[in-house]
Design an enzyme around this catalytic site. Structure first.
Site, PDB file in Angstrom:
ATOM      1  N   GLU A 169      -0.505 -49.176  -9.651  1.00 23.01           N
ATOM      2  CA  GLU A 169      -1.885 -49.249  -9.218  1.00 23.01           C
ATOM      3  C   GLU A 169      -2.962 -50.269 -10.063  1.00 23.01           C
ATOM      4  O   GLU A 169      -3.744 -49.925 -10.618  1.00 23.01           O
ATOM      5  CB  GLU A 169      -2.525 -47.860  -9.559  1.00 23.01           C
ATOM      6  CG  GLU A 169      -1.713 -46.550  -8.982  1.00 23.01           C
ATOM      7  CD  GLU A 169      -2.117 -45.192  -9.367  1.00 23.01           C
ATOM      8  OE1 GLU A 169      -3.058 -45.011 -10.318  1.00 23.01           O
ATOM      9  OE2 GLU A 169      -1.772 -44.274  -8.877  1.00 23.01           O
ATOM     10  N   ASN A 215       4.053 -50.559  -7.300  1.00 28.14           N
ATOM     11  CA  ASN A 215       3.843 -49.132  -6.567  1.00 28.14           C
ATOM     12  C   ASN A 215       2.461 -48.928  -6.662  1.00 28.14           C
ATOM     13  O   ASN A 215       1.650 -49.248  -7.695  1.00 28.14           O
ATOM     14  CB  ASN A 215       4.500 -48.235  -7.710  1.00 28.14           C
ATOM     15  CG  ASN A 215       4.536 -46.859  -7.088  1.00 28.14           C
ATOM     16  OD1 ASN A 215       5.083 -46.792  -6.094  1.00 28.14           O
ATOM     17  ND2 ASN A 215       4.280 -45.783  -7.973  1.00 28.14           N
ATOM     18  N   HIS A 257       0.475 -40.542  -1.231  1.00 23.74           N
ATOM     19  CA  HIS A 257      -0.470 -39.042  -1.280  1.00 23.74           C
ATOM     20  C   HIS A 257      -1.541 -39.190  -0.200  1.00 23.74           C
ATOM     21  O   HIS A 257      -2.571 -39.873  -0.257  1.00 23.74           O
ATOM     22  CB  HIS A 257      -1.029 -39.599  -2.815  1.00 23.74           C
ATOM     23  CG  HIS A 257      -0.190 -39.375  -3.667  1.00 23.74           C
ATOM     24  ND1 HIS A 257       0.400 -38.325  -4.162  1.00 23.74           N
ATOM     25  CD2 HIS A 257      -0.101 -40.311  -4.741  1.00 23.74           C
ATOM     26  CE1 HIS A 257       1.137 -38.362  -5.326  1.00 23.74           C
ATOM     27  NE2 HIS A 257       0.912 -39.780  -5.636  1.00 23.74           N
ATOM     28  N   GLU A 288       5.824 -41.143  -3.839  1.00 24.19           N
ATOM     29  CA  GLU A 288       5.331 -40.087  -4.456  1.00 24.19           C
ATOM     30  C   GLU A 288       4.563 -39.218  -3.366  1.00 24.19           C
ATOM     31  O   GLU A 288       3.536 -38.695  -3.785  1.00 24.19           O
ATOM     32  CB  GLU A 288       4.028 -40.424  -5.274  1.00 24.19           C
ATOM     33  CG  GLU A 288       4.590 -41.308  -6.556  1.00 24.19           C
ATOM     34  CD  GLU A 288       3.480 -41.941  -7.418  1.00 24.19           C
ATOM     35  OE1 GLU A 288       2.424 -41.183  -7.402  1.00 24.19           O
ATOM     36  OE2 GLU A 288       3.641 -42.574  -8.168  1.00 24.19           O
ATOM     37  N   ASP A 290       3.146 -36.601  -1.011  1.00 27.28           N
ATOM     38  CA  ASP A 290       2.644 -35.039  -0.933  1.00 27.28           C
ATOM     39  C   ASP A 290       1.596 -35.140  -0.140  1.00 27.28           C
ATOM     40  O   ASP A 290       0.850 -36.257   0.061  1.00 27.28           O
ATOM     41  CB  ASP A 290       2.286 -34.541  -2.126  1.00 27.28           C
ATOM     42  CG  ASP A 290       1.336 -35.129  -3.238  1.00 27.28           C
ATOM     43  OD1 ASP A 290       0.535 -36.106  -2.847  1.00 27.28           O
ATOM     44  OD2 ASP A 290       1.272 -34.756  -4.372  1.00 27.28           O
TER      45      ASP A 290
HETATM   46  C1  XIL Z   1       0.378 -37.672 -12.437  1.00 27.95           C
HETATM   47  C2  XIL Z   1       1.262 -36.397 -12.760  1.00 27.95           C
HETATM   48  O1  XIL Z   1       1.736 -35.593 -11.590  1.00 27.95           O
HETATM   49  C3  XIL Z   1       0.264 -35.358 -13.520  1.00 27.95           C
HETATM   50  O2  XIL Z   1       1.104 -34.343 -13.967  1.00 27.95           O
HETATM   51  C4  XIL Z   1      -0.045 -36.092 -14.444  1.00 27.95           C
HETATM   52  O3  XIL Z   1      -0.982 -35.251 -15.413  1.00 27.95           O
HETATM   53  C5  XIL Z   1      -0.931 -37.370 -14.188  1.00 27.95           C
HETATM   54  O4  XIL Z   1      -0.236 -37.981 -13.495  1.00 27.95           O
HETATM   55  N1  XIL Z   1      -0.008 -41.582  -9.374  1.00 27.95           N
HETATM   56  C6  XIL Z   1       1.084 -41.953 -10.226  1.00 27.95           C
HETATM   57  C7  XIL Z   1       1.477 -40.687 -10.995  1.00 27.95           C
HETATM   58  O5  XIL Z   1       1.692 -42.939 -10.163  1.00 27.95           O
HETATM   59  O6  XIL Z   1       2.128 -41.298 -12.297  1.00 27.95           O
HETATM   60  C8  XIL Z   1       0.695 -39.659 -11.208  1.00 27.95           C
HETATM   61  O7  XIL Z   1       1.470 -38.560 -11.749  1.00 27.95           O
HETATM   62  C9  XIL Z   1       0.030 -39.117  -9.759  1.00 27.95           C
HETATM   63  C10 XIL Z   1      -0.652 -40.515  -9.033  1.00 27.95           C
END
Ligand code: XIL
Length: 396
Positions: A169, A215, A257, A288, A290
């Site tokens: 990010e 990422n 996401h 990741e 969802d």
């Molecule tokens: C999130 C976790 O799921 C949470 O439990 C934590 O509090 C915050 O981070 N992008 C990412 C992940 O790269 O590391 C993040 O994970 C979600 C967004």
């Protein structure tokens, strides 16, 4: 027919039979809906993964969590325990135990591990951010601290990590200020964007074999094609430059996401984006995934008129990302960010308005529409358009 010819024909027949036997989905009589995700994905050479919450994994009152991670997934990612604040809560004192536990779990269950994450602006330890804020850590020292962190972490896990999210990010969104897409956050502010190439080089020096990924989220599709307002284009130009200048980057992770309230994409847009990245010689992965929805009063009251379209839209989006991944032989893995609504970061992070319903199983571990779509996609796709993955060679 000559004997030698007969032997060759027989050998070929045996080899074909052997190959067919190696296809678990086709070879057994279990209906696809009853097969495991990892079993269904194997035919494509695709690793299917989940983020793992170590507290849930250890919770003996919630055995289903552990059982599902083990049975359904072929790769795992630490949801939090490989982040800097967990690994080095006090300067110079490493807390490896929780991450080592995940690695041991993965080895017992024949799973690969995605390392998440080496460089990110969030979940940094207080000693680091406070030291920088009060001037006791200079920018010159900060760069050395980052180099040492990457080296220590990558060396500790050397040989046990398949893909590392080296930088996470690093790029802004159009709604940030200023709106022109730029390198954002703590690291760019203090070290300039050169830290990105440095991080990949330091990671490679510590592990010659792990695949090294950039990422990010909101890079599933291209927009205008102008890097000033199109984050995907900005990231594309960044990784292209990194490749051209010999930086050892092997892949781009698209977090995936999504939210059902947005326009979302169709499969062709997503597969086009993957192809542009893989045409650079990079691998890709969904890292990741969802697909959340707004928890309106109706949803919370259990109104099926409001719940059903959300579950269906969520399922559709899981299917789109997976189909795009399957369409590209360099898309190596498809990881979901939690698999049950019982343990998902969404309800704690998206509260205004409240969001949820983002994963494959509901809070009682019952399969949702999304799980069905994902399984069907894995089961009912194949040649000529879906072919086995091509392994990525780590760049030196
Ligand atoms: C999130 C976790 O799921 C949470 O439990 C934590 O509090 C915050 O981070 N992008 C990412 C992940 O790269 O590391 C993040 O994970 C979600 C967004």
């Amino acid at each position: 027919m000559k004997v030698s010819r007969l032997i060759i024909t027989g050998t070929v027949a045996l080899a074909v039979a052997g190959a067919l036997n190696a296809m678990p989905a086709a070879a057994d009589n279990v209906r696809p809906a009853e097969q495991s995700l990892r079993g269904l994905a194997q035919r494509h050479g695709l690793q299917i993964g989940t983020a793992v919450d170590m507290a849930a994994l250890a919770d003996t009152a919630d055995p289903q969590y552990r059982a599902t991670v083990a049975s359904q997934f072929s790769t795992v990612t630490a949801e939090n325990v490989m982040k800097w604040e967990v690994l080095e809560p006090t300067r110079g004192t490493y807390n490896w135990a929780p991450a080592d536990e995940l690695i041991a779990f993965a080895q017992r269950n024949r799973q690969s591990v995605r390392g998440h994450v080496l460089v990110w602006h969030n979940q940094l330890p207080g000693w680091l951010t406070a030291g920088v804020a009060d001037g006791s850590i200079s920018d010159t020292e900060l760069r050395v601290i980052l180099r040492d962190h990457i080296t220590a972490v990558v060396k500790h896990f050397k040989g046990k990590i398949w893909q590392w999210d080296v930088v996470n990010e690093a790029v802004s969104d159009p709604w940030d200020s200023p709106p022109a897409i730029h390198y954002k956050g703590f690291w760019a502010q203090h070290l300039g964007d050169g830290y990105i190439a440095d991080a990949f080089r330091w990671a490679r020096a510590a592990d010659a074999k792990a695949l090294l990924f950039y990422n990010d989220y909101n890079i599933e599709v291209f927009g205008s094609g102008n890097a000033a307002d199109d984050k995907t284009q900005f990231v594309y130009e960044m990784v292209k430059r990194l490749r051209e200048t010999g930086v050892p980057i092997d892949g781009v992770g698209s977090q995936g996401h999504l939210g059902t309230q947005y326009g979302n994409y169709d499969t062709f847009q997503v597969s086009d984006a993957l192809r542009r990245f893989t045409d650079l010689g990079l691998a890709t992965a969904f890292t990741e995934v969802d697909v959340r929805s707004q928890m309106t009063a109706g949803v919370q009251a259990g109104d099926s008129n409001e719940i059903n379209p959300r579950l269906q839209a969520s399922a559709g989006n899981f299917g789109i990302l997976l189909q795009a991944c399957l369409s590209n032989r360099h898309c190596l893995s498809f990881t979901v960010w939690g698999f049950t609504d019982r343990h998902s970061w969404v309800p704690t992070w998206f509260t205004n308005p409240p969001e949820g319903l983002a994963t494959l199983y509901d809070e009682a571990y019952q399969p949702k529409r999304a799980l069905g779509i994902v399984k069907a996609e894995l089961a009912f796709s194949g040649a000529p358009y879906v072919l086995p993955r091509i392994p990525q060679k780590p760049r030196r």
